[in-house]
Design a protein around this motif. Sequence first.
Motif, PDB file in Angstrom:
ATOM      1  N   GLN A   9       0.858  -1.186   0.000  1.00 35.95           N
ATOM      2  CA  GLN A   9       0.000   0.000   0.000  1.00 35.95           C
ATOM      3  C   GLN A   9       0.891   1.232   0.000  1.00 35.95           C
ATOM      4  N   THR A  10       0.823   2.024  -1.069  1.00 38.55           N
ATOM      5  CA  THR A  10       1.695   3.193  -1.180  1.00 38.55           C
ATOM      6  C   THR A  10       0.965   4.475  -0.778  1.00 38.55           C
ATOM      7  N   LYS A  11       1.759   5.443  -0.346  1.00 37.05           N
ATOM      8  CA  LYS A  11       1.225   6.777  -0.104  1.00 37.05           C
ATOM      9  C   LYS A  11       0.891   7.383  -1.469  1.00 37.05           C
ATOM     10  N   PRO A  12      -0.225   8.091  -1.593  1.00 38.21           N
ATOM     11  CA  PRO A  12      -0.611   8.645  -2.896  1.00 38.21           C
ATOM     12  C   PRO A  12       0.488   9.474  -3.563  1.00 38.21           C
ATOM     13  N   ASP A  13       1.282  10.186  -2.795  1.00 39.84           N
ATOM     14  CA  ASP A  13       2.360  10.993  -3.381  1.00 39.84           C
ATOM     15  C   ASP A  13       3.457  10.146  -4.021  1.00 39.84           C
ATOM     16  N   TYR A  14       3.531   8.865  -3.675  1.00 37.32           N
ATOM     17  CA  TYR A  14       4.577   7.976  -4.190  1.00 37.32           C
ATOM     18  C   TYR A  14       4.072   7.006  -5.252  1.00 37.32           C
ATOM     19  N   THR A  15       2.771   6.930  -5.444  1.00 36.98           N
ATOM     20  CA  THR A  15       2.215   5.910  -6.323  1.00 36.98           C
ATOM     21  C   THR A  15       2.797   5.961  -7.734  1.00 36.98           C
ATOM     22  N   ASP A  16       2.870   7.128  -8.323  1.00 38.67           N
ATOM     23  CA  ASP A  16       3.347   7.225  -9.700  1.00 38.67           C
ATOM     24  C   ASP A  16       4.826   6.894  -9.853  1.00 38.67           C
ATOM     25  N   GLN A  17       5.610   7.039  -8.808  1.00 39.51           N
ATOM     26  CA  GLN A  17       7.044   6.764  -8.899  1.00 39.51           C
ATOM     27  C   GLN A  17       7.451   5.437  -8.263  1.00 39.51           C
ATOM     28  N   PHE A  18       6.485   4.666  -7.763  1.00 40.85           N
ATOM     29  CA  PHE A  18       6.819   3.446  -7.034  1.00 40.85           C
ATOM     30  C   PHE A  18       7.580   2.437  -7.885  1.00 40.85           C
ATOM     31  N   MET A  19       7.171   2.235  -9.127  1.00 42.31           N
ATOM     32  CA  MET A  19       7.849   1.253  -9.973  1.00 42.31           C
ATOM     33  C   MET A  19       9.295   1.660 -10.241  1.00 42.31           C
ATOM     34  N   ASP A  20       9.566   2.954 -10.387  1.00 42.19           N
ATOM     35  CA  ASP A  20      10.946   3.409 -10.543  1.00 42.19           C
ATOM     36  C   ASP A  20      11.741   3.170  -9.257  1.00 42.19           C
ATOM     37  N   LEU A  21      11.091   3.382  -8.134  1.00 41.31           N
ATOM     38  CA  LEU A  21      11.723   3.204  -6.831  1.00 41.31           C
ATOM     39  C   LEU A  21      12.165   1.755  -6.610  1.00 41.31           C
ATOM     40  N   VAL A  22      11.359   0.803  -7.053  1.00 42.13           N
ATOM     41  CA  VAL A  22      11.664  -0.613  -6.826  1.00 42.13           C
ATOM     42  C   VAL A  22      12.416  -1.249  -7.989  1.00 42.13           C
ATOM     43  N   GLY A  23      12.764  -0.469  -8.999  1.00 37.75           N
ATOM     44  CA  GLY A  23      13.450  -1.000 -10.176  1.00 37.75           C
ATOM     45  C   GLY A  23      14.725  -1.772  -9.867  1.00 37.75           C
TER      46      GLY A  23
END
Length: 107
Positions: A9-23
């Motif tokens: 469950q991500t914070k809304p501010d991080y949702t769009d960048q989550f996949m880049d974060l976990v790359g």
Amino acid sequence: MYFIVVKFQTKPDYTDQFMDLVGPFTAATRREPGNLWFDWSRSVEDPDEFVLVEAFLDDDAAGAHVNSAHFKAGLDSMRPALTATPRIVSRKVDGDSWGEMGELQIG
């Protein structure tokens, strides 16, 4: 086969960048010996939730994964983006087809 499903469950501010974060975590895990499958998807129920599905050859491969340096680094990089501890659903599977999996239990 050791099959694991994890919901993040991500914070809304991080949702769009989550996949880049976990790359980096994703790439390193896919290169692990005994990793059969590892992929992310967005939840159909909640746009701020990501679902990770991973399959490992056996208990030893799954254990090596959770004890790896990149696993610990991956968790550290994800922590600021998450609203709660990831929810794990897992099932050890003796076989290689969906029919042999049976029901997954929430752990």
